[in-house]
Design a protein around this motif. Structure first.
Motif, short mmCIF file in Angstrom:
data_model
loop_
_atom_site.label_atom_id
_atom_site.label_comp_id
_atom_site.label_asym_id
_atom_site.label_seq_id
_atom_site.Cartn_x
_atom_site.Cartn_y
_atom_site.Cartn_z
N TYR A 102 -1.28 15.34 -6.66
CA TYR A 102 -1.88 13.98 -6.75
C TYR A 102 -3.06 13.74 -5.70
CZ TYR A 102 2.34 12.99 -9.21
OH TYR A 102 3.59 12.90 -10.11
N ASN A 103 -3.89 13.07 -6.08
CA ASN A 103 -4.77 12.39 -4.97
C ASN A 103 -4.09 11.28 -4.03
OD1 ASN A 103 -6.72 14.09 -6.10
ND2 ASN A 103 -7.90 12.47 -7.01
N TYR A 104 -4.49 11.25 -3.05
CA TYR A 104 -3.82 10.12 -1.97
C TYR A 104 -5.04 9.56 -1.22
CZ TYR A 104 0.75 12.44 -2.53
OH TYR A 104 2.01 12.97 -3.31
N GLY A 105 -4.48 8.46 -0.67
CA GLY A 105 -5.29 7.56 0.34
C GLY A 105 -4.58 7.31 1.46
N PHE A 106 -5.24 7.47 2.78
CA PHE A 106 -4.73 7.15 3.95
C PHE A 106 -5.44 5.55 4.39
CE2 PHE A 106 -3.81 11.10 6.76
CZ PHE A 106 -2.66 10.54 7.58
N TRP A 107 -4.08 5.04 4.81
CA TRP A 107 -4.56 3.53 5.28
C TRP A 107 -4.21 3.22 6.56
CZ3 TRP A 107 -6.16 0.09 1.18
CH2 TRP A 107 -6.25 0.27 -0.15
N TYR A 108 -4.62 2.44 7.20
CA TYR A 108 -4.14 2.00 8.55
C TYR A 108 -4.16 0.36 8.51
CZ TYR A 108 -5.49 0.81 13.40
OH TYR A 108 -5.61 0.25 14.80
N GLY A 133 -4.62 5.02 -5.80
CA GLY A 133 -4.48 4.06 -6.98
C GLY A 133 -3.38 2.93 -6.61
N ILE A 134 -2.55 3.52 -5.78
CA ILE A 134 -1.56 2.31 -5.20
C ILE A 134 -1.66 1.87 -4.02
CG2 ILE A 134 1.12 1.94 -5.17
CD1 ILE A 134 1.57 4.65 -6.32
N ARG A 135 -1.97 0.63 -3.91
CA ARG A 135 -2.06 -0.14 -2.60
C ARG A 135 -0.81 -0.18 -1.97
NH1 ARG A 135 -6.89 -2.57 -1.44
NH2 ARG A 135 -5.97 -4.25 -0.02
N PRO A 136 -0.62 -0.19 -0.73
CA PRO A 136 0.40 -0.13 0.11
C PRO A 136 1.04 -1.61 0.29
CG PRO A 136 -1.01 0.52 1.50
CD PRO A 136 -1.85 0.52 0.13
N MET A 137 1.14 -2.26 -0.75
CA MET A 137 1.80 -3.52 -0.95
C MET A 137 2.97 -3.85 -1.81
SD MET A 137 -1.94 -5.64 -0.96
CE MET A 137 -1.09 -7.33 -0.63
N ASN A 154 4.51 -0.50 -7.32
CA ASN A 154 5.74 -0.99 -6.32
C ASN A 154 6.62 -2.05 -6.75
OD1 ASN A 154 4.58 1.12 -4.29
ND2 ASN A 154 3.06 -0.52 -3.73
N LYS A 155 6.26 -3.01 -7.65
CA LYS A 155 6.81 -4.34 -7.84
C LYS A 155 8.34 -4.07 -8.18
CE LYS A 155 5.40 -5.85 -12.41
NZ LYS A 155 4.83 -4.42 -13.06
N ASN A 156 8.76 -3.01 -8.75
CA ASN A 156 10.21 -2.74 -9.17
C ASN A 156 10.57 -1.88 -8.54
OD1 ASN A 156 9.92 -4.45 -11.53
ND2 ASN A 156 8.82 -2.98 -12.61
N GLY A 157 10.12 -1.55 -7.32
CA GLY A 157 10.33 -0.23 -6.61
C GLY A 157 11.33 -0.76 -5.07
N CYS A 174 5.83 6.88 -4.32
CA CYS A 174 4.48 6.07 -4.18
C CYS A 174 3.87 6.27 -3.06
CB CYS A 174 5.07 4.44 -4.37
SG CYS A 174 5.64 4.09 -5.79
N GLY A 175 4.80 6.48 -1.97
CA GLY A 175 3.90 6.70 -0.93
C GLY A 175 4.72 6.56 0.54
N ALA A 176 4.45 6.76 1.71
CA ALA A 176 4.99 6.73 2.94
C ALA A 176 4.38 5.83 4.15
CB ALA A 176 5.12 8.24 3.54
N VAL A 177 5.27 5.48 4.99
CA VAL A 177 4.66 4.51 6.13
C VAL A 177 5.14 4.78 7.15
CG1 VAL A 177 4.25 2.14 6.60
CG2 VAL A 177 4.65 2.34 4.33
#
Lengths: 21, 184
Positions: free
Chosen positions: B17-23, B76-80, B86-89, B124-127
């Motif tokens: 997958y492609n990923y985005g790195f957020w801060y 494509g997935i915002r970390p929200m 995410n809404k059912n996750g 979906c992602g990691a934090v």
């Protein structure tokens, strides 16, 4: 299609590749 | 305008997958409006080598101070919580003693980028959340009520993080996080 798996050790080795700089 | 999706360069190793790195960093003042406004996309990547180019230019989690989070999410997935993916996750939450964040974060994202969780499209992602007295690692998946998937994710987390045996792992649905509005 087939999934792309990588082991941790392989990913760590790629860190030292000139392409990763 | 939306940026074009990243592509692996010549000779690079593509990721599944492609990923985005957020801060994000907690700001003083307006608490409710601040989460989305404080999310900053550092960059996106499509290959192992592109990942390392980002990673090597940002501070390690243990060197951050204050109320700061790194988020690594599929493109494509915002970390929200409210994002459609995410809404059912929900998420597995692991509280770390100070000093472990950098090593555990790296182990977690190596497993995620390398597709070690074996749960199809579920991740979906990691934090990593840097806090005053402890740091918190979390791994988000799409379907909170899928017990087989969440158990498999937990077992893989235990294996790849190599945590002390007494480490507590907690699962929390995003619906509950929205209700109490106090994830951590």
């Amino acid at each position: 299609g087939s999934r792309i798996f990588y082991e941790r050790n392989f990913l760590m080795q790629c860190r030292n590749s000139p392409l990763a700089k | 305008p939306p940026r074009p999706p990243p592509k692996p360069g010549p000779g690079e190793h593509p990721l599944q997958y492609n990923y985005g790195f957020w801060y994000s960093r907690k700001s003083q003042g307006n608490k409710s409006a601040s989460y989305d406004a404080n999310l900053k996309l550092i960059g996106t990547f499509a290959s192992v080598e592109q990942f390392w180019r980002h990673y090597c230019h940002i501070a390690r989690p243990s060197d951050l101070n204050g109320h700061t989070d790194y988020h690594l999410f599929k493109e494509g997935i915002r970390p929200m919580w409210e994002d459609s993916a995410n809404k059912n996750g929900g998420k597995w939450i692991i509280r770390l003693k100070k000093g472990l964040a950098s090593r555990c974060w790296e182990n977690l994202i190596m497993a995620m980028l390398g597709e070690q969780f074996m749960v199809g499209e579920e991740i979906c992602g990691a934090v990593i959340s840097i806090r005053y007295a402890e740091d918190i690692l979390s791994l988000w998946n799409r379907t909170a009520n899928d017990g087989v998937t969440t158990a498999r994710i937990r077992d893989t987390l235990k294996r790849v993080l190599n945590l002390p045996p007494n480490t507590v792992m907690e699962y929390k649905t995003h619906v509950d996080s929205i209700k109490d509005n106090s994830s951590f």
